[in-house]
Design an enzyme around this catalytic site. Sequence first.
Site, PDB file in Angstrom:
ATOM      1  N   TYR A 270      37.162  21.806 -44.910  1.00  0.00           N
ATOM      2  CA  TYR A 270      36.689  20.919 -43.831  1.00  0.00           C
ATOM      3  C   TYR A 270      37.480  21.187 -42.554  1.00  0.00           C
ATOM      4  CZ  TYR A 270      35.351  16.589 -41.391  1.00  0.00           C
ATOM      5  OH  TYR A 270      34.883  15.678 -40.472  1.00  0.00           O
TER       6      TYR A 270
ATOM      7  N   SER B 198      36.545  17.258 -35.127  1.00  0.00           N
ATOM      8  CA  SER B 198      37.352  16.259 -35.841  1.00  0.00           C
ATOM      9  C   SER B 198      38.829  16.525 -35.552  1.00  0.00           C
ATOM     10  CB  SER B 198      37.113  16.393 -37.349  1.00  0.00           C
ATOM     11  OG  SER B 198      38.030  15.606 -38.076  1.00  0.00           O
TER      12      SER B 198
HETATM   13  N1  LIG Z   1      33.885   9.451 -40.217  1.00  0.00           N
HETATM   14  C1  LIG Z   1      34.984  10.084 -39.824  1.00  0.00           C
HETATM   15  O1  LIG Z   1      36.117   9.664 -40.130  1.00  0.00           O
HETATM   16  C2  LIG Z   1      34.879  11.291 -38.943  1.00  0.00           C
HETATM   17  C3  LIG Z   1      36.041  11.727 -38.261  1.00  0.00           C
HETATM   18  C4  LIG Z   1      35.977  12.836 -37.450  1.00  0.00           C
HETATM   19  C5  LIG Z   1      34.784  13.533 -37.318  1.00  0.00           C
HETATM   20  N2  LIG Z   1      33.674  13.115 -38.003  1.00  0.00           N
HETATM   21  C6  LIG Z   1      32.440  13.892 -37.825  1.00  0.00           C
HETATM   22  O2  LIG Z   1      31.474  13.066 -37.210  1.00  0.00           O
HETATM   23  C7  LIG Z   1      30.161  13.514 -37.585  1.00  0.00           C
HETATM   24  C8  LIG Z   1      29.347  12.325 -38.080  1.00  0.00           C
HETATM   25  O3  LIG Z   1      29.991  11.777 -39.225  1.00  0.00           O
HETATM   26  P1  LIG Z   1      29.796  10.267 -39.698  1.00  0.00           P
HETATM   27  O4  LIG Z   1      31.145   9.754 -40.000  1.00  0.00           O
HETATM   28  O5  LIG Z   1      28.914   9.532 -38.775  1.00  0.00           O
HETATM   29  O6  LIG Z   1      29.086  10.547 -41.107  1.00  0.00           O
HETATM   30  P2  LIG Z   1      27.872   9.845 -41.873  1.00  0.00           P
HETATM   31  O7  LIG Z   1      27.882   8.391 -41.629  1.00  0.00           O
HETATM   32  O8  LIG Z   1      27.927  10.359 -43.252  1.00  0.00           O
HETATM   33  O9  LIG Z   1      26.600  10.461 -41.120  1.00  0.00           O
HETATM   34  C9  LIG Z   1      26.356  11.845 -41.173  1.00  0.00           C
HETATM   35  C10 LIG Z   1      24.977  12.133 -40.611  1.00  0.00           C
HETATM   36  O10 LIG Z   1      24.772  13.550 -40.686  1.00  0.00           O
HETATM   37  C11 LIG Z   1      23.576  13.805 -41.415  1.00  0.00           C
HETATM   38  N3  LIG Z   1      23.656  15.058 -42.135  1.00  0.00           N
HETATM   39  C12 LIG Z   1      24.522  15.409 -43.121  1.00  0.00           C
HETATM   40  N4  LIG Z   1      24.223  16.621 -43.589  1.00  0.00           N
HETATM   41  C13 LIG Z   1      23.143  17.060 -42.875  1.00  0.00           C
HETATM   42  C14 LIG Z   1      22.343  18.232 -42.902  1.00  0.00           C
HETATM   43  N5  LIG Z   1      22.585  19.238 -43.757  1.00  0.00           N
HETATM   44  N6  LIG Z   1      21.297  18.328 -42.037  1.00  0.00           N
HETATM   45  C15 LIG Z   1      21.033  17.332 -41.178  1.00  0.00           C
HETATM   46  N7  LIG Z   1      21.739  16.193 -41.106  1.00  0.00           N
HETATM   47  C16 LIG Z   1      22.782  16.064 -41.957  1.00  0.00           C
HETATM   48  C17 LIG Z   1      23.427  12.602 -42.339  1.00  0.00           C
HETATM   49  O11 LIG Z   1      22.083  12.385 -42.745  1.00  0.00           O
HETATM   50  P3  LIG Z   1      21.432  12.960 -44.099  1.00  0.00           P
HETATM   51  O12 LIG Z   1      22.480  12.866 -45.178  1.00  0.00           O
HETATM   52  O13 LIG Z   1      20.252  12.095 -44.290  1.00  0.00           O
HETATM   53  O14 LIG Z   1      21.054  14.380 -43.761  1.00  0.00           O
HETATM   54  C18 LIG Z   1      23.877  11.475 -41.417  1.00  0.00           C
HETATM   55  O15 LIG Z   1      22.812  11.067 -40.586  1.00  0.00           O
HETATM   56  C19 LIG Z   1      30.378  14.604 -38.624  1.00  0.00           C
HETATM   57  O16 LIG Z   1      30.292  15.857 -38.009  1.00  0.00           O
HETATM   58  C20 LIG Z   1      31.801  14.363 -39.110  1.00  0.00           C
HETATM   59  O17 LIG Z   1      32.390  15.514 -39.614  1.00  0.00           O
HETATM   60  C21 LIG Z   1      33.698  12.002 -38.793  1.00  0.00           C
END
Ligand SMILES: NC(=O)c1ccc[n+]([C@@H]2O[C@H](COP(=O)([O-])OP(=O)(O)OC[C@H]3O[C@@H](n4cnc5c(N)ncnc54)[C@H](OP(=O)(O)O)[C@@H]3O)[C@@H](O)[C@H]2O)c1
Length: 242
Positions: free
Chosen positions: A157, A144
Amino acid sequence: MTDSFLTGRVAVVTGAGRGIGRATAITLAQAGADPVIAARTASELEETAREVESAGRFCLPVVTDITDEAACDRLIDRALERFGKIDILINNAGAARFGAVWDLSTADFDFNLDVNLRGTFFCSRAALRAMMPRRSGHIVNIASSSGKKPYVSQGAYCASKAAVISLSKVMALELRPYGIRVNVICPGGVDTRMAEEIHPTRDKTGWIRAEDVAGAVVYLLSAPSNIVLDELVIRRFESEPM
Ligand SMILES: NC(=O)c1ccc[n+]([C@@H]2O[C@H](COP(=O)([O-])OP(=O)(O)OC[C@H]3O[C@@H](n4cnc5c(N)ncnc54)[C@H](OP(=O)(O)O)[C@@H]3O)[C@@H](O)[C@H]2O)c1
């Protein structure tokens, strides 16, 4: 579908139930890969699997909590039983609990580290044990922009994502003799459920889309064999360069 460099490649994608992981699994399938998808929520994985299959590829959903080391080993075992190999691992699953350092509970601090850092480590270690004997493989870690600069209330985080960047670079170094490539992507704000939960009132016009990050994953995987793109920072056009 015409053949591409991804045709028939087996790609494990964590956190593929929604958001960036789902978009990545679908984009990889559209490019010819067969995804093994992991998350905790079975219904969301099934929805992703339907979309992958409608792109004409095989999909193996495996309900997995990446904070559970044995579950990560089982995920990789299931992928090997089904496909016999793992070509690609996308460590995308992640989560965030925010709070100023003086307010943050130990449980919330550990939560960020457990999912984002330890989960990436557990899945990488398990997948590498399958990739190293084949002397090939590609790992992309989703960190991130929070791993590159400080944001108020994001101490745990930010620290977890900075650690993912550091781990990725050590892995890249250690795995070069085995022909395995490791990249890290650092996106800014992506319009997903995570962003909605963290910033419910923010206008997300112009934010990065999950599909933009998925496209960047394919771009990294497509790099010619004589070069490596260690780290890719993705930001909104309107934001400041990092
Ligand atoms: N959205 C942003 O602004 C942003 C920015 C920079 C980086 N990121 C990174 O991008 C990645 C994806 O984020 P996103 O925005 O797509 O979030 P999201 O829509 O909340 O999706 C997160 C995914 O991770 C899974 N997950 C969470 N905890 C888990 C666990 N303990 N074991 C297995 N799966 C798990 C969730 O499924 P379940 O809850 O069903 O397990 C879901 O499928 C993350 O690493 C996040 O830190 C996001």
